[in-house]
Design a protein around this motif. Structure first.
Motif, PDB file in Angstrom:
ATOM      1  N   PHE A 173       0.848  -1.192   0.000  1.00 43.25           N
ATOM      2  CA  PHE A 173       0.000   0.000   0.000  1.00 43.25           C
ATOM      3  C   PHE A 173       0.885   1.244   0.000  1.00 43.25           C
ATOM      4  N   ASN A 174       0.849   2.004  -1.088  1.00 40.11           N
ATOM      5  CA  ASN A 174       1.593   3.256  -1.168  1.00 40.11           C
ATOM      6  C   ASN A 174       0.699   4.370  -0.625  1.00 40.11           C
ATOM      7  N   ALA A 175       0.973   4.776   0.608  1.00 41.80           N
ATOM      8  CA  ALA A 175       0.105   5.748   1.275  1.00 41.80           C
ATOM      9  C   ALA A 175       0.072   7.079   0.541  1.00 41.80           C
ATOM     10  N   TRP A 176       1.190   7.459  -0.043  1.00 39.06           N
ATOM     11  CA  TRP A 176       1.269   8.748  -0.730  1.00 39.06           C
ATOM     12  C   TRP A 176       0.355   8.787  -1.946  1.00 39.06           C
ATOM     13  N   GLU A 177       0.228   7.652  -2.640  1.00 37.52           N
ATOM     14  CA  GLU A 177      -0.614   7.614  -3.833  1.00 37.52           C
ATOM     15  C   GLU A 177      -2.092   7.712  -3.501  1.00 37.52           C
ATOM     16  N   SER A 178      -2.467   7.398  -2.252  1.00 33.12           N
ATOM     17  CA  SER A 178      -3.882   7.487  -1.860  1.00 33.12           C
ATOM     18  C   SER A 178      -4.130   8.700  -0.974  1.00 33.12           C
ATOM     19  N   LEU A 196      -8.706   4.944   5.837  1.00 31.10           N
ATOM     20  CA  LEU A 196      -9.331   3.660   6.159  1.00 31.10           C
ATOM     21  C   LEU A 196     -10.004   3.060   4.931  1.00 31.10           C
ATOM     22  N   VAL A 197     -10.557   3.905   4.077  1.00 41.96           N
ATOM     23  CA  VAL A 197     -11.262   3.401   2.889  1.00 41.96           C
ATOM     24  C   VAL A 197     -10.307   2.655   1.958  1.00 41.96           C
ATOM     25  N   PRO A 198      -9.193   3.256   1.489  1.00 45.47           N
ATOM     26  CA  PRO A 198      -8.282   2.495   0.628  1.00 45.47           C
ATOM     27  C   PRO A 198      -7.616   1.324   1.345  1.00 45.47           C
ATOM     28  N   MET A 199      -7.400   1.429   2.652  1.00 47.45           N
ATOM     29  CA  MET A 199      -6.777   0.319   3.382  1.00 47.45           C
ATOM     30  C   MET A 199      -7.710  -0.890   3.435  1.00 47.45           C
ATOM     31  N   LEU A 200      -8.991  -0.636   3.670  1.00 42.55           N
ATOM     32  CA  LEU A 200      -9.968  -1.731   3.661  1.00 42.55           C
ATOM     33  C   LEU A 200     -10.131  -2.299   2.250  1.00 42.55           C
ATOM     34  N   ALA A 201     -10.054  -1.428   1.253  1.00 40.82           N
ATOM     35  CA  ALA A 201     -10.165  -1.893  -0.132  1.00 40.82           C
ATOM     36  C   ALA A 201      -9.025  -2.852  -0.453  1.00 40.82           C
ATOM     37  N   GLU A 202      -7.805  -2.537   0.022  1.00 43.30           N
ATOM     38  CA  GLU A 202      -6.658  -3.428  -0.206  1.00 43.30           C
ATOM     39  C   GLU A 202      -6.863  -4.767   0.497  1.00 43.30           C
ATOM     40  N   LEU A 203      -7.388  -4.744   1.707  1.00 42.77           N
ATOM     41  CA  LEU A 203      -7.647  -5.991   2.430  1.00 42.77           C
ATOM     42  C   LEU A 203      -8.695  -6.842   1.725  1.00 42.77           C
ATOM     43  N   LEU A 230       4.751   6.660   3.773  1.00 44.83           N
ATOM     44  CA  LEU A 230       3.890   7.315   4.760  1.00 44.83           C
ATOM     45  C   LEU A 230       4.438   8.672   5.168  1.00 44.83           C
ATOM     46  N   ASP A 231       5.764   8.781   5.229  1.00 42.13           N
ATOM     47  CA  ASP A 231       6.382  10.033   5.664  1.00 42.13           C
ATOM     48  C   ASP A 231       6.215  11.151   4.641  1.00 42.13           C
ATOM     49  N   ARG A 232       5.792  10.828   3.415  1.00 40.42           N
ATOM     50  CA  ARG A 232       5.575  11.859   2.391  1.00 40.42           C
ATOM     51  C   ARG A 232       4.152  12.420   2.420  1.00 40.42           C
ATOM     52  N   CYS A 233       3.273  11.782   3.173  1.00 36.13           N
ATOM     53  CA  CYS A 233       1.861  12.197   3.194  1.00 36.13           C
ATOM     54  C   CYS A 233       1.691  13.475   4.012  1.00 36.13           C
ATOM     55  N   ASN A 234       0.541  14.140   3.802  1.00 34.79           N
ATOM     56  CA  ASN A 234       0.263  15.293   4.644  1.00 34.79           C
ATOM     57  C   ASN A 234       0.083  14.810   6.085  1.00 34.79           C
ATOM     58  N   PRO A 235       0.424  15.637   7.079  1.00 31.98           N
ATOM     59  CA  PRO A 235       0.447  15.184   8.473  1.00 31.98           C
ATOM     60  C   PRO A 235      -0.840  14.535   8.949  1.00 31.98           C
ATOM     61  N   SER A 236      -1.991  15.119   8.580  1.00 30.29           N
ATOM     62  CA  SER A 236      -3.270  14.569   9.033  1.00 30.29           C
ATOM     63  C   SER A 236      -3.476  13.148   8.507  1.00 30.29           C
ATOM     64  N   TYR A 237      -3.176  12.939   7.246  1.00 28.06           N
ATOM     65  CA  TYR A 237      -3.360  11.627   6.635  1.00 28.06           C
ATOM     66  C   TYR A 237      -2.422  10.597   7.267  1.00 28.06           C
ATOM     67  N   ALA A 238      -1.161  10.991   7.478  1.00 26.93           N
ATOM     68  CA  ALA A 238      -0.177  10.069   8.057  1.00 26.93           C
ATOM     69  C   ALA A 238      -0.593   9.624   9.452  1.00 26.93           C
ATOM     70  N   VAL A 239      -1.043  10.565  10.275  1.00 27.07           N
ATOM     71  CA  VAL A 239      -1.456  10.220  11.647  1.00 27.07           C
ATOM     72  C   VAL A 239      -2.692   9.332  11.621  1.00 27.07           C
ATOM     73  N   LYS A 240      -3.622   9.605  10.702  1.00 25.69           N
ATOM     74  CA  LYS A 240      -4.825   8.757  10.608  1.00 25.69           C
ATOM     75  C   LYS A 240      -4.472   7.318  10.247  1.00 25.69           C
ATOM     76  N   VAL A 241      -3.489   7.140   9.355  1.00 23.68           N
ATOM     77  CA  VAL A 241      -3.063   5.785   9.008  1.00 23.68           C
ATOM     78  C   VAL A 241      -2.596   5.053  10.260  1.00 23.68           C
ATOM     79  N   LEU A 242      -1.760   5.706  11.060  1.00 23.57           N
ATOM     80  CA  LEU A 242      -1.255   5.095  12.295  1.00 23.57           C
ATOM     81  C   LEU A 242      -2.396   4.765  13.255  1.00 23.57           C
ATOM     82  N   GLU A 243      -3.324   5.687  13.393  1.00 23.08           N
ATOM     83  CA  GLU A 243      -4.435   5.469  14.325  1.00 23.08           C
ATOM     84  C   GLU A 243      -5.337   4.326  13.870  1.00 23.08           C
TER      85      GLU A 243
END
Length: 449
Positions: free
Chosen positions: A70-75, A82-89, A174-187
């Motif tokens: 999962f390339n977080a930056w591309e999404s 959560l939407v693209p992460m669930l889609a990958e699963l 993940l480190d290239r994403c905007n801060p809000s998106y990166a933190v949401k991925v972790l959460e």
């Protein structure tokens, strides 16, 4: 160019001896299967994390593991990761409608949150929508939904594949994403997707991710290191590049060999000097691997515009290095703001100042001395010879100089410079060389090393 990863031998093109880490990481994934785990693979930009991840993910597929990349930056365009992460699963077993159905209530909660953010709630409905009683009921209902989802997710991943191996969920960039998106991925990983049989791998530049955390909370005072420890169970630090391997790889990848060997001539000694200068630049470790690739790409472009400058190829890559990584010194050189002595001692300290002589052979140190001597002559030419002659005489005399070489005797300096004056380079000027370097700066080869 992307490194090719053969399916049947994913580490066949591994130039940096990293295959031994593949099995260690797989063993870690197996040992954490019953509890689930979040592992970070830490390394600065340009050290080859993505290439290693591509090789390792194929290695894990070959071992029977279901793998998600999962390339977080591309999404990053998505409102909630959560939407693209669930889609990958869901792709792991698209025929399992049970899991797809259990995703729907989760996505409804996400959609409600997005609507509240962007559409808001009218003021006349504030009391109705946000009464204490309704907030509690909403919380309990959402908690029940998430608990049910985690239970279904556990069943889903436990039954994927024939050998019931843990799912490897790799998240890159993940480190290239905007801060809000990166933190949401972790959460989301920690609070929603943290179930047995999922081994999360975060390929990150940890320092940059710490900046993202601080940006998200709007404060440099936040302890980002400890904050990330709440989400990351274990860390794997990418090993440093073996210097000899890095030099050989870059030399081969950018086909410098063909520049020195033509139908008309063979430049064995010149090739050796060039390769040694490249190795000294790599050894300084002030450029990441991606920037080293940029340096080699730039130098190769310079060579494409040259014919007959092979004798100063080592000086060329030295000046290209200075232009990219030591711009202030480069500008002082091209503007002739340094005396010969100042130029020599600045470069000697740059490359040998922190190297003890026992760690570098005399033969190797004299190759560097020859390169520096070439640059001194080019730097001075066509200024009357007296300037060099005066410096040579002062070195040969018993007078006390402002500075002395930390590695070479005065006689060695004199002999090296005299050799360059008498044998080579007596018609090449600094302006000739700089003109070619600046011309090449208008072009670029986009490389992802």
């Amino acid at each position: 160019d992307e490194v090719t990863v053969p399916k049947d031998a994913p580490f066949a093109n591994d130039k940096f001896e990293r295959e031994p880490y593949a099995e260690s990481l797989r063993s870690l994934a197996l040992s954490c299967a019953e509890t689930g785990c979040v592992l970070s693979i830490n390394g600065g930009w340009g050290v080859g994390k993505t290439t290693f991840i591509r090789m390792w993910s194929q290695y894990m597929r070959n071992a029977g593991h279901p793998v998600i990349c999962f390339n977080a930056w591309e999404s990053d365009f998505s409102e909630d990761p959560l939407v693209p992460m669930l889609a990958e699963l869901s792709k792991l077993n698209s025929e399992d409608n049970t899991f797809v159905n259990c995703i729907s209530p989760i996505l409804s909660i996400v959609a409600e949150s997005i609507c509240q953010k962007w559409l808001g709630v009218s003021t006349d409905k504030i009391d109705e929508e946000f009464s204490g009683d309704k907030l509690i009921r909403n919380y309990l209902a959402q908690k029940k939904t998430f608990d049910a989802f985690k239970s279904k997710l556990s069943e889903y991943v436990a039954n994927i594949g024939e050998r019931e191996l843990p799912v490897v969920f790799i998240i890159d960039e993940l480190d290239r994403c905007n801060p809000s998106y990166a933190v949401k991925v972790l959460e989301h990983i920690k609070h929603i997707l943290d179930v047995p049989n999922i081994f999360f791998v975060l390929a990150i530049n940890k320092e940059q991710l710490e900046y993202a955390v601080k940006g998200y909370y709007g404060s440099d005072a936040i302890d980002a290191v400890n904050y990330l420890r709440r989400f990351i169970d274990m860390e794997f630090n990418m090993p440093p590049l073996p210097m000899h391997k890095a030099c050989d790889y870059l030399y081969e990848h950018y086909d410098f060999h063909s520049y020195f060997y033509t139908k008309q001539s063979s430049g064995a000694g010149l090739e050796e000097s060039f390769k040694y200068m490249l190795s000294m630049i790599i050894q300084k470790r002030d450029m990441d691997f991606r920037t080293l690739g940029k340096l080699c790409s730039y130098t190769r472009l310079v060579f494409m515009t040259l014919d007959g400058y092979r004798s100063v190829a080592d000086v060329m890559i030295l000046l290209c290095y200075l232009r990219i990584g030591q711009k202030d010194l480069y500008e002082r050189i091209i503007e002739h703001k340094l005396s010969l002595m100042d130029l020599y001692f600045e470069l000697e300290m740059m490359f040998l100042g922190d190297i003890a002589m026992p760690s570098i052979s005399r033969a190797d140190s004299f190759m560097l001395l020859e390169t520096l001597s070439k640059l001194l002559w080019i730097y001075n030419y066509p200024t009357p010879y007296k300037a060099v002659e005066g410096w040579l005489n002062s070195l040969q005399s018993d007078s006390v100089l402002d500075r002395t070489s930390i590695h070479f005797s005065n006689k060695e300096l004199v002999d090296s410079l005299a050799f360059c004056i008498n044998v080579r380079n007596n018609r090449i000027t600094l302006s000739d060389v700089v003109k070619r370097i600046e011309l090449a700066s208008a072009f670029s080869l986009n490389e992802d090393a």
